[in-house]
Every structure is written in structure tokens, then in C-alpha cells.
Design a protein around this motif. Structure first.
Motif: not given
Length: 70
Positions: A44-51
């Protein structure tokens, strides 16, 4: 473009011969391999959500300990 693996998947980079890191990697725009990975939702081009950070949990524990001493 910067590309990221979809959550829970390991995506192999054919040039570097390793897995795409969770933090993502810059890859050439219009590359056929990466375009296919995007089309089949392996990447995906979307970065992972911050934990959620650990300090928030530490504050919660501190509040609970403080209420026991009264």
C-alpha cells in the motif's frame, strides 16, 4: 514513491532480496513489480498507523498505584 507492506504480510523486494520493512521503502515510480503488488493489495501507499506509546500505559499504572495508598 514510498511503498509499505499491507498489515500482516511479508512482501519480498526483488532488487534487495529482503522483505519490505514496516517503515516502508522508496521504490521507482511505475515499476511493474510494485504496481502489481499495489493492485493485488499486498502493498500500500498508506503508512501504517502509529502504535500506542508505552508512557500512556505507565501513567495509568501510576494512577492506580496512587489510589491504593490512600
Amino acid at each position: 514513491m514510498r511503498i509499505y507492506p499491507s498489515p500482516g504480510l511479508l512482501v519480498r523486494d526483488p532488487v534487495k532480496r529482503d522483505f519490505l520493512p514496516e517503515a516502508g521503502r522508496e521504490v521507482p515510480d511505475g515499476d511493474i513489480y510494485w504496481s502489481r503488488r499495489l493492485n493485488c493489495n499486498d502493498a500500500t501507499l498508506t503508512p501504517p498507523a502509529p502504535e500506542v506509546s508505552a508512557p500512556a500505559k505507565a501513567e495509568k499504572t501510576k494512577a492506580i498505584e496512587g489510589s491504593d495508598s490512600q
